[in-house]
Design a protein around this motif. Sequence first.
Motif, PDB file in Angstrom:
ATOM      1  N   MET A   1      41.597   2.457  28.900  1.00 37.30           N
ATOM      2  CA  MET A   1      41.116   2.742  30.416  1.00 37.30           C
ATOM      3  C   MET A   1      39.664   2.799  30.238  1.00 37.30           C
ATOM      4  O   MET A   1      39.088   3.525  29.456  1.00 37.30           O
ATOM      5  CB  MET A   1      41.936   4.203  30.487  1.00 37.30           C
ATOM      6  CG  MET A   1      41.650   4.476  31.864  1.00 37.30           C
ATOM      7  SD  MET A   1      42.946   5.799  32.445  1.00 37.30           S
ATOM      8  CE  MET A   1      42.015   7.218  32.392  1.00 37.30           C
ATOM      9  N   SER A   2      38.973   2.101  31.133  1.00 40.18           N
ATOM     10  CA  SER A   2      37.465   2.520  30.881  1.00 40.18           C
ATOM     11  C   SER A   2      36.907   3.502  32.026  1.00 40.18           C
ATOM     12  O   SER A   2      37.786   4.048  32.940  1.00 40.18           O
ATOM     13  CB  SER A   2      36.866   1.165  31.466  1.00 40.18           C
ATOM     14  OG  SER A   2      37.197   1.038  32.711  1.00 40.18           O
ATOM     15  N   ALA A   3      35.796   3.936  31.588  1.00 35.21           N
ATOM     16  CA  ALA A   3      35.240   4.958  32.242  1.00 35.21           C
ATOM     17  C   ALA A   3      34.748   4.653  33.505  1.00 35.21           C
ATOM     18  O   ALA A   3      34.320   3.742  33.713  1.00 35.21           O
ATOM     19  CB  ALA A   3      34.243   5.822  31.588  1.00 35.21           C
ATOM     20  N   THR A   4      34.587   5.611  34.454  1.00 38.41           N
ATOM     21  CA  THR A   4      34.051   5.131  36.075  1.00 38.41           C
ATOM     22  C   THR A   4      32.606   5.198  35.728  1.00 38.41           C
ATOM     23  O   THR A   4      31.936   6.344  35.151  1.00 38.41           O
ATOM     24  CB  THR A   4      34.251   6.348  36.866  1.00 38.41           C
ATOM     25  OG1 THR A   4      35.642   6.234  37.266  1.00 38.41           O
ATOM     26  CG2 THR A   4      33.659   5.971  38.337  1.00 38.41           C
ATOM     27  N   PRO A   5      31.730   4.211  36.056  1.00 37.96           N
ATOM     28  CA  PRO A   5      30.382   4.175  35.894  1.00 37.96           C
ATOM     29  C   PRO A   5      29.506   5.285  36.665  1.00 37.96           C
ATOM     30  O   PRO A   5      30.130   5.689  37.532  1.00 37.96           O
ATOM     31  CB  PRO A   5      29.929   2.921  36.602  1.00 37.96           C
ATOM     32  CG  PRO A   5      31.244   2.205  36.664  1.00 37.96           C
ATOM     33  CD  PRO A   5      32.319   2.915  36.708  1.00 37.96           C
ATOM     34  N   ALA A   6      28.499   5.726  36.197  1.00 38.24           N
ATOM     35  CA  ALA A   6      27.639   6.825  36.740  1.00 38.24           C
ATOM     36  C   ALA A   6      27.149   6.464  38.095  1.00 38.24           C
ATOM     37  O   ALA A   6      27.066   5.102  38.143  1.00 38.24           O
ATOM     38  CB  ALA A   6      26.635   7.208  35.851  1.00 38.24           C
ATOM     39  N   VAL A   7      27.050   7.224  39.065  1.00 37.67           N
ATOM     40  CA  VAL A   7      26.544   6.857  40.264  1.00 37.67           C
ATOM     41  C   VAL A   7      24.918   6.947  40.234  1.00 37.67           C
ATOM     42  O   VAL A   7      24.441   8.009  39.644  1.00 37.67           O
ATOM     43  CB  VAL A   7      26.843   7.846  41.361  1.00 37.67           C
ATOM     44  CG1 VAL A   7      26.168   7.592  42.759  1.00 37.67           C
ATOM     45  CG2 VAL A   7      28.389   7.512  41.596  1.00 37.67           C
ATOM     46  N   ARG A   8      24.175   5.985  40.722  1.00 38.38           N
ATOM     47  CA  ARG A   8      22.528   6.153  40.573  1.00 38.38           C
ATOM     48  C   ARG A   8      22.335   6.152  42.203  1.00 38.38           C
ATOM     49  O   ARG A   8      22.576   5.492  42.806  1.00 38.38           O
ATOM     50  CB  ARG A   8      22.219   4.905  40.091  1.00 38.38           C
ATOM     51  CG  ARG A   8      20.525   4.803  40.236  1.00 38.38           C
ATOM     52  CD  ARG A   8      20.063   3.689  39.373  1.00 38.38           C
ATOM     53  NE  ARG A   8      20.187   3.920  37.994  1.00 38.38           N
ATOM     54  CZ  ARG A   8      19.905   2.962  37.095  1.00 38.38           C
ATOM     55  NH1 ARG A   8      19.468   1.773  37.143  1.00 38.38           N
ATOM     56  NH2 ARG A   8      19.905   3.580  35.828  1.00 38.38           N
ATOM     57  N   VAL A   9      21.423   7.009  42.476  1.00 39.05           N
ATOM     58  CA  VAL A   9      21.137   7.177  43.653  1.00 39.05           C
ATOM     59  C   VAL A   9      19.425   6.537  43.686  1.00 39.05           C
ATOM     60  O   VAL A   9      18.686   7.254  43.290  1.00 39.05           O
ATOM     61  CB  VAL A   9      20.917   8.674  44.589  1.00 39.05           C
ATOM     62  CG1 VAL A   9      20.241   8.675  45.760  1.00 39.05           C
ATOM     63  CG2 VAL A   9      22.342   9.195  44.508  1.00 39.05           C
ATOM     64  N   VAL A  10      19.397   5.499  44.487  1.00 43.51           N
ATOM     65  CA  VAL A  10      17.862   4.929  44.498  1.00 43.51           C
ATOM     66  C   VAL A  10      17.199   5.232  45.896  1.00 43.51           C
ATOM     67  O   VAL A  10      17.845   5.073  46.769  1.00 43.51           O
ATOM     68  CB  VAL A  10      18.197   3.433  44.267  1.00 43.51           C
ATOM     69  CG1 VAL A  10      16.744   2.805  44.503  1.00 43.51           C
ATOM     70  CG2 VAL A  10      19.044   2.964  43.341  1.00 43.51           C
ATOM     71  N   ILE A  11      16.002   5.771  45.628  1.00 41.82           N
ATOM     72  CA  ILE A  11      15.263   6.418  46.606  1.00 41.82           C
ATOM     73  C   ILE A  11      14.108   5.230  46.762  1.00 41.82           C
ATOM     74  O   ILE A  11      13.397   4.768  45.898  1.00 41.82           O
ATOM     75  CB  ILE A  11      14.612   7.653  46.300  1.00 41.82           C
ATOM     76  CG1 ILE A  11      15.641   8.609  46.072  1.00 41.82           C
ATOM     77  CG2 ILE A  11      13.568   7.997  47.591  1.00 41.82           C
ATOM     78  CD1 ILE A  11      15.152   9.972  45.593  1.00 41.82           C
ATOM     79  N   ALA A  12      13.945   4.845  48.084  1.00 41.61           N
ATOM     80  CA  ALA A  12      12.947   3.959  48.588  1.00 41.61           C
ATOM     81  C   ALA A  12      12.074   4.518  50.060  1.00 41.61           C
ATOM     82  O   ALA A  12      12.693   5.205  50.442  1.00 41.61           O
ATOM     83  CB  ALA A  12      13.383   2.597  48.614  1.00 41.61           C
ATOM     84  N   ASP A  13      10.940   3.904  50.056  1.00 41.22           N
ATOM     85  CA  ASP A  13       9.993   4.365  51.291  1.00 41.22           C
ATOM     86  C   ASP A  13      10.958   3.774  52.427  1.00 41.22           C
ATOM     87  O   ASP A  13      11.254   4.732  53.224  1.00 41.22           O
ATOM     88  CB  ASP A  13       8.673   3.422  51.154  1.00 41.22           C
ATOM     89  CG  ASP A  13       7.954   3.858  52.438  1.00 41.22           C
ATOM     90  OD1 ASP A  13       7.879   5.129  52.552  1.00 41.22           O
ATOM     91  OD2 ASP A  13       7.361   3.240  52.977  1.00 41.22           O
ATOM     92  N   THR A  14      11.469   2.696  52.454  1.00 41.95           N
ATOM     93  CA  THR A  14      12.186   1.959  53.401  1.00 41.95           C
ATOM     94  C   THR A  14      13.264   1.222  52.850  1.00 41.95           C
ATOM     95  O   THR A  14      13.023   0.174  52.138  1.00 41.95           O
ATOM     96  CB  THR A  14      11.585   1.248  54.665  1.00 41.95           C
ATOM     97  OG1 THR A  14      10.394   2.126  55.300  1.00 41.95           O
ATOM     98  CG2 THR A  14      12.256   0.847  55.748  1.00 41.95           C
ATOM     99  N   ILE A  15      14.477   1.046  53.329  1.00 41.64           N
ATOM    100  CA  ILE A  15      15.627   0.181  52.959  1.00 41.64           C
ATOM    101  C   ILE A  15      16.064  -0.346  54.266  1.00 41.64           C
ATOM    102  O   ILE A  15      16.512   0.565  55.135  1.00 41.64           O
ATOM    103  CB  ILE A  15      16.832   0.880  52.270  1.00 41.64           C
ATOM    104  CG1 ILE A  15      16.397   1.561  51.026  1.00 41.64           C
ATOM    105  CG2 ILE A  15      17.764  -0.016  52.067  1.00 41.64           C
ATOM    106  CD1 ILE A  15      17.354   2.672  50.301  1.00 41.64           C
TER     107      ILE A  15
END
Length: 69
Positions: A1-15
């Motif tokens: 059973m594989s572990a759930t990948p970590a969540v990354r929150v990417v911040i940008a000036d504008t998306i």
Amino acid sequence: MSATPAVRVVIADTIVTLDEAQPTATAVAVRGDRIIAVGQFDDVVATLGDEEFEIDRSLEERIVLPGLI
């Protein structure tokens, strides 16, 4: 059973989202290779609830445009 990948929150000036209801955002949450939330930083973090995440500021002063791989 594989572990759930970590969540990354990417911040940008504008998306740029190409969504008429929300044409721009400032943050996107990614789990593995999947986008799980897009919006303003506080809203994106709120959708994660108690889930741990890391903040990626590498695009903080940049504009992010959608693209296909």
